[in-house]
Design an enzyme around this catalytic site. Structure first.
Site, mmCIF file in Angstrom:
data_model
loop_
_atom_site.group_PDB
_atom_site.id
_atom_site.type_symbol
_atom_site.label_atom_id
_atom_site.label_comp_id
_atom_site.label_asym_id
_atom_site.label_seq_id
_atom_site.Cartn_x
_atom_site.Cartn_y
_atom_site.Cartn_z
ATOM 1 N N CYS A 88 0.654 -1.260 -0.095
ATOM 2 C CA CYS A 88 -0.108 -0.018 -0.087
ATOM 3 C C CYS A 88 0.999 1.188 -0.040
ATOM 4 C CB CYS A 88 -0.700 -0.075 1.171
ATOM 5 S SG CYS A 88 0.069 0.011 2.679
ATOM 6 N N GLY A 89 0.272 2.444 -0.480
ATOM 7 C CA GLY A 89 0.995 3.574 -0.636
ATOM 8 C C GLY A 89 1.999 3.591 -1.726
#
Length: 252
Positions: A88-89
């Site tokens: 994620c990110g």
């Protein structure tokens, strides 16, 4: 039904010495800590004293940083390959597997019982207001020598680690006397961030990847996974940890 607020993420562009370096999805809190930690983790700076300025433009979503140019060669750095990190990110690193593999071995100044890390993980979970508000954030914490926690949150697990490292650097804390905690998976690039700061112990509520474990074994970082409740999995040699609990397992 209980409704929570949405986790927040925004595209933020990092400029270094007047040139665009990257754009990354971030939660707009503790951005100075993130910029400091990211520049350090990528080897752009070796200390906070090399940072001349960090300025955030919230209207355009830009972070402008200036670092000492005598040591740092911007032109050569920008020629390096950008690598998208896992998870994620969707972070970005400029460090190759080969470069990280050449890091010096870590020499941690501390040894602690595994129960201490589990208790700090419990305390850490209670100091994450953005997660408690949204149910969808990552967090990282630095255990200081006095046992107090530095906690930082972000939509991305890598970003949260950068923020925690940046905050510790700004306080002048020595890496070999610290422990890293994270809510997210410890991947190779996250382990590299820990290694750059000289931290010898990193623990996660979830797993560590095969490359992270290989790096930890090679340069003497102890990695602990599934550190929650009374359980924990020690993936590495456990040279900085006292195994004082029957619930601790060693990864096969």
């Amino acid at each position: 039904m209980l409704y929570k607020s949405c986790p927040e993420e925004y595209p933020v562009t990092l400029y270094l010495n007047g040139k665009e370096l990257l754009t990354i999805q971030l939660t707009e809190v503790d951005l100075q800590d993130w910029a400091t930690g990211y520049l350090f983790a990528e080897g752009i700076i070796d200390s906070v004293e090399e940072i001349k300025e960090i300025r955030f433009d919230p209207y355009r979503g830009n972070i402008f940083t200036e670092v000492e140019s005598e040591r740092f060669d911007m032109e050569q750095f920008l020629k390096r390959r950008r690598i998208l990190t896992a998870g994620c990110g969707r972070g970005v690193t400029f460090r190759s597997l080969k470069e990280v593999g050449q890091f010096k071995k870590i020499k941690s100044n501390i040894t602690v019982p595994l129960s201490y890390i589990r208790e700090k993980m419990k305390a850490f979970a209670k100091q994450t207001p953005l997660y408690l508000k949204t149910g969808g954030m990552h967090a990282a914490a630095i255990i200081q020598p006095d046992g107090e926690l530095i906690v930082r949150e972000d939509i991305g697990r890598h970003n949260a680690v950068d923020k925690a490292i940046g905050a510790a650097l700004k306080k002048g804390l020595p890496g070999p006397e610290l422990i890293m905690l994270t809510t997210g998976r410890i991947s190779f690039e996250m382990c590299a961030k820990v290694a750059k700061f000289g931290i010898g112990i990193a623990a996660s509520r979830t797993a560590a990847t095969n490359l992270a474990v290989a790096l930890g074994m090679e340069i003497s970082i102890d990695l602990i996974g599934y550190c929650r409740g009374q359980s924990a999995v020690v993936y590495t040699k456990g040279q900085y940890i006292w195994k004082d609990t029957s619930a601790a397992q060693r990864a096969p």
